[in-house]
Design a protein around this motif. Sequence first.
Motif, PDB file in Angstrom:
ATOM      1  N   LEU A 153       0.839  -1.205   0.000  1.00  0.00           N
ATOM      2  CA  LEU A 153       0.000   0.000   0.000  1.00  0.00           C
ATOM      3  C   LEU A 153       0.873   1.254   0.000  1.00  0.00           C
ATOM      4  N   ASP A 154       0.581   2.209  -0.878  1.00  0.00           N
ATOM      5  CA  ASP A 154       1.372   3.430  -0.984  1.00  0.00           C
ATOM      6  C   ASP A 154       1.272   4.252   0.307  1.00  0.00           C
ATOM      7  N   GLU A 155       2.414   4.618   0.883  1.00  0.00           N
ATOM      8  CA  GLU A 155       2.431   5.307   2.176  1.00  0.00           C
ATOM      9  C   GLU A 155       1.899   6.735   2.084  1.00  0.00           C
ATOM     10  N   GLU A 156       2.186   7.423   0.969  1.00  0.00           N
ATOM     11  CA  GLU A 156       1.686   8.789   0.814  1.00  0.00           C
ATOM     12  C   GLU A 156       0.156   8.788   0.786  1.00  0.00           C
ATOM     13  N   ALA A 157      -0.429   7.846   0.072  1.00  0.00           N
ATOM     14  CA  ALA A 157      -1.895   7.746   0.015  1.00  0.00           C
ATOM     15  C   ALA A 157      -2.455   7.406   1.392  1.00  0.00           C
ATOM     16  N   LEU A 158      -1.796   6.520   2.107  1.00  0.00           N
ATOM     17  CA  LEU A 158      -2.256   6.131   3.441  1.00  0.00           C
ATOM     18  C   LEU A 158      -2.250   7.330   4.379  1.00  0.00           C
ATOM     19  N   ASP A 159      -1.179   8.122   4.363  1.00  0.00           N
ATOM     20  CA  ASP A 159      -1.096   9.302   5.238  1.00  0.00           C
ATOM     21  C   ASP A 159      -2.195  10.317   4.911  1.00  0.00           C
ATOM     22  N   THR A 160      -2.451  10.536   3.620  1.00  0.00           N
ATOM     23  CA  THR A 160      -3.506  11.480   3.243  1.00  0.00           C
ATOM     24  C   THR A 160      -4.867  10.978   3.704  1.00  0.00           C
ATOM     25  N   ALA A 161      -5.111   9.681   3.562  1.00  0.00           N
ATOM     26  CA  ALA A 161      -6.386   9.115   4.013  1.00  0.00           C
ATOM     27  C   ALA A 161      -6.533   9.222   5.531  1.00  0.00           C
ATOM     28  N   LEU A 162      -5.430   9.147   6.245  1.00  0.00           N
ATOM     29  CA  LEU A 162      -5.480   9.321   7.704  1.00  0.00           C
ATOM     30  C   LEU A 162      -5.819  10.768   8.058  1.00  0.00           C
ATOM     31  N   GLU A 163      -5.256  11.729   7.319  1.00  0.00           N
ATOM     32  CA  GLU A 163      -5.621  13.136   7.529  1.00  0.00           C
ATOM     33  C   GLU A 163      -7.121  13.333   7.340  1.00  0.00           C
ATOM     34  N   ILE A 164      -7.637  12.754   6.270  1.00  0.00           N
ATOM     35  CA  ILE A 164      -9.063  12.891   5.971  1.00  0.00           C
ATOM     36  C   ILE A 164      -9.893  12.260   7.083  1.00  0.00           C
ATOM     37  N   SER A 165      -9.452  11.124   7.585  1.00  0.00           N
ATOM     38  CA  SER A 165     -10.167  10.461   8.679  1.00  0.00           C
ATOM     39  C   SER A 165     -10.230  11.356   9.906  1.00  0.00           C
ATOM     40  N   GLN A 166      -9.123  12.047  10.205  1.00  0.00           N
ATOM     41  CA  GLN A 166      -9.114  12.942  11.349  1.00  0.00           C
ATOM     42  C   GLN A 166     -10.076  14.111  11.154  1.00  0.00           C
ATOM     43  N   LEU A 167     -10.115  14.661   9.932  1.00  0.00           N
ATOM     44  CA  LEU A 167     -11.020  15.785   9.669  1.00  0.00           C
ATOM     45  C   LEU A 167     -12.478  15.365   9.802  1.00  0.00           C
ATOM     46  N   LEU A 168     -12.747  14.085   9.591  1.00  0.00           N
ATOM     47  CA  LEU A 168     -14.112  13.571   9.700  1.00  0.00           C
ATOM     48  C   LEU A 168     -14.407  13.030  11.096  1.00  0.00           C
ATOM     49  N   ASP A 169     -13.462  13.184  12.020  1.00  0.00           N
ATOM     50  CA  ASP A 169     -13.604  12.665  13.383  1.00  0.00           C
ATOM     51  C   ASP A 169     -13.876  11.163  13.397  1.00  0.00           C
ATOM     52  N   ALA A 170     -13.281  10.454  12.449  1.00  0.00           N
ATOM     53  CA  ALA A 170     -13.495   9.015  12.342  1.00  0.00           C
ATOM     54  C   ALA A 170     -12.407   8.254  13.102  1.00  0.00           C
ATOM     55  N   THR A 171     -12.760   7.124  13.672  1.00  0.00           N
ATOM     56  CA  THR A 171     -11.837   6.295  14.442  1.00  0.00           C
ATOM     57  C   THR A 171     -11.096   5.340  13.504  1.00  0.00           C
ATOM     58  N   VAL A 172      -9.771   5.437  13.517  1.00  0.00           N
ATOM     59  CA  VAL A 172      -8.940   4.633  12.624  1.00  0.00           C
ATOM     60  C   VAL A 172      -8.854   3.195  13.155  1.00  0.00           C
ATOM     61  N   VAL A 173      -8.904   2.227  12.255  1.00  0.00           N
ATOM     62  CA  VAL A 173      -8.834   0.810  12.647  1.00  0.00           C
ATOM     63  C   VAL A 173      -7.431   0.477  13.137  1.00  0.00           C
ATOM     64  N   ASP A 174      -7.339  -0.564  13.950  1.00  0.00           N
ATOM     65  CA  ASP A 174      -6.035  -0.999  14.452  1.00  0.00           C
ATOM     66  C   ASP A 174      -5.198  -1.640  13.349  1.00  0.00           C
TER      67      ASP A 174
END
Length: 622
Positions: free
Chosen positions: A94-115
Motif C-alpha cells: 500500500l502506498d504510504e503517501e496515500a495512506l497518510d492522506t487518508a489518515l488526515e481525511i479520517s481525522q477531519l471527519l472525526d473518524a476512528t482509525v482501525v487498528d
Amino acid sequence: MSEFDYESLGLVAGLEIHQQLDTAEKLFCGCPTTRREPEEAVRSFTRYLHPTKSELGEMDEAALEESQVEREFEYLAFDSTCLVEEDDEPPHRLDEEALDTALEISQLLDATVVDEAHVMRKVVIDGSNTSGFQRSTLLSQEGEIETSEGAVGIEDVMLEEESAQRVEETDSGVRYGLDRLGIPLVEIGTKPDIRSPEQAREAAERIGMLLRSTGKVKRGLGTIRQDVNVSIADGARVEMKGVQSLDDIEDLVRLEVKRQVRLLDIAESLQSRDASVGDVQNVTDTFETTDSSVIRGALDAGGRVFAVPLYGFDGLVGRELQPDRRLGTEFSDHAKRHGAGGIFHTDELPAYGVTDEEVAALRETVDAGPEDAVAIVAADADVAEGAIEAVAERARVAIEGVPEETRGANEGGTTEYLRPLPGAARMYPETDVPPVSPDPSEVEPPELLTEKVERYTDDYGLNEDVAEQVAYGRRWRLFEEAVEMGVDANLAARTLESTVTKLRRDDVPTDHLTAEHFRGTFELVVADELTQEGVPELLAALAESPDSDPAELADELGLGSVGEEEVRETIVEIVERNEAQIEEQGMGAFSALMGECMGALRGKADGELVSDVLREEVQKRA
C-alpha cells in the motif's frame, strides 16, 4: 415549496463520496498518477471477464447479471503502464503517501482509525479493472460532520484503487484507458442520516471542503464523484452513481423520491387490477409485412420479434415517473442491458410505423384484452428473447413496488437502471498485500479552508470574496509563498485568480503556467524589476512560451521597471502633444491621457506613480 413532505414519506438518504488523491505514485505500484490522452497509448490488449464466487461460495447478483452480457474489453496501455496494471504481476505494498492522506481525511471527519487495515477484493466485471476486482481497504469508521439540519454520521472511510477510464463503446465491447487505473481514491460513506435534498447537498459540500483542505486531492472534472443512496418508507434503497456536480444532488434526491412515489402508486393500481405477467412469445409472424423501420430492419437482418403480455397494465406502462421517463422507459433500460435497442409497448402504439391493425393482431396473438398492455422487442433472436425476458421480470417487480437497484445519474437529475445492488458476496480478502497498522498520530490534520479564509481576511486584509477565491483555489500555496516573499497580498491574490481567469477567457493557454512561472514573476515584482501592470503581459507570454525564463522574457519584452525621471519624461511629452485638449477640457482630459500614458509605458511603471505625475503635469497647464 417542495412537491413532497419528506418527513411524512420517511425519506432516508446517504452519500458515498469518491475522491482521487494527488499522490506521486499509484496505490499498488510505482507508476505515475498523471492522466494521459488515448492517442498517447503505445499498445493495447483485450480481456474477457467472468464472475467468481466469494470465499463462502456465494455469487454476487450484480456481477452475475453483468456476466450475462458477453463483451470484449480492450485496454489502452501507455509507456508508463506496468505489469501490476495489466494484472500480470502481484500488487505492491500500500502506498504510504496515500495512506497518510487518508489518515488526515479520517481525522477531519472525526473518524476512528482501525487498528489493522486489510486489503479486500471487490468483484467488478464491467471491465473497469483488468483483474475483475477492485482492491479496497477499510481505514476508519464512526465519524461525523455537521450540517444546518443536524449531524450526519460517517459510516466508513475506505482507501481504494481507482478504476480504468471508459474511453468508448466498441462493436465488440468497451475500450478503457489504463492511465487512471490504480490512482489512490478515498471513498467516504455517510450514515443514512440525511432527511432532505438540501441537506444532501450541504453534506456533500462540507465533505468536499474537508477533502480540499488537505491540499492533497486531485482537482478537475472526474476527480470527485458522488453516489447518492435514497429510499422512502414504503419504497426501497436505490443507489445513484456517477454524480459529477453538487448542483445535481438536490434534483437527484427530489426526482428519486418522485419516482418511488409514482412506482408505489402504479403498484397499488396493478394490485387492485389483479395484474400479472404472461409468458414470452415469438410474434414475428404478426409483423411479417410491417412498414415499421425498426422492426423491418431487425427482420431483414434475420432477427425476431418477441412479446410479453402484461395483464392489467393498460395505461400504466406509459405513466410518467420522472421528466421524460416512464414505466416503459424502465422496461426499456432492462432490455438495453441485454443488447436490445429498446422496446415498443401498446401504451404508445400505434406509432413508429406500427399500424392499428398490427396492434390488434398483436393483442389477439398474445391473448391481451383492453385492460392489458403488451411489450415487444425486435432484434437478433437471442438478444430479443433475452431482452423481453428481462422486461417481463421488471414488470413482475412493478406489481410488488420499488426494486432495490443501482442507477446511473443523467443530466437534469433523472436516472436510469444500471444493475442490481451489490451484496456482501462481492467482497473477499486480498492475499497478495499484507495488512498495515495505521498510526493517525503520525499525521497532523490540516487547516480547514474555512479557517484559511478567515486568516486571509484577518492577517492579509483581503475581502472575504477574494479570500475565499484564493483559499478554495488550487494556488493557495503559491499565494502564501508570494506574501512571504514580500508581494502585496492583494496583488498576489489578483494575479493568481482574476488575472489568470481573464487571460484564460482571452484564449491564453494558462494551463501551461507552472508554479515556477509564478514564482519567477513574483521575484521580479519584489525586486522592482517588474511593475504590477506588467504582470499580465509577462504571464501571457510565459503561457505561450512555457520553456522561457521569466526574467529573460521580461527583458526581451521590455517589461523592466523604469524610474520616476523616465516616467515624467514620457508623460511630459504626451501632455505637451495634447496641450490643446487640456486647455479645452482641463482635468476632464485626464482619463484619456492616462490611458495613453500607460500604453506608452507598456507596464514599465506603477499605475499610481503614472497617475500622480500626470495629474501634476495637467494641473500645471489647465
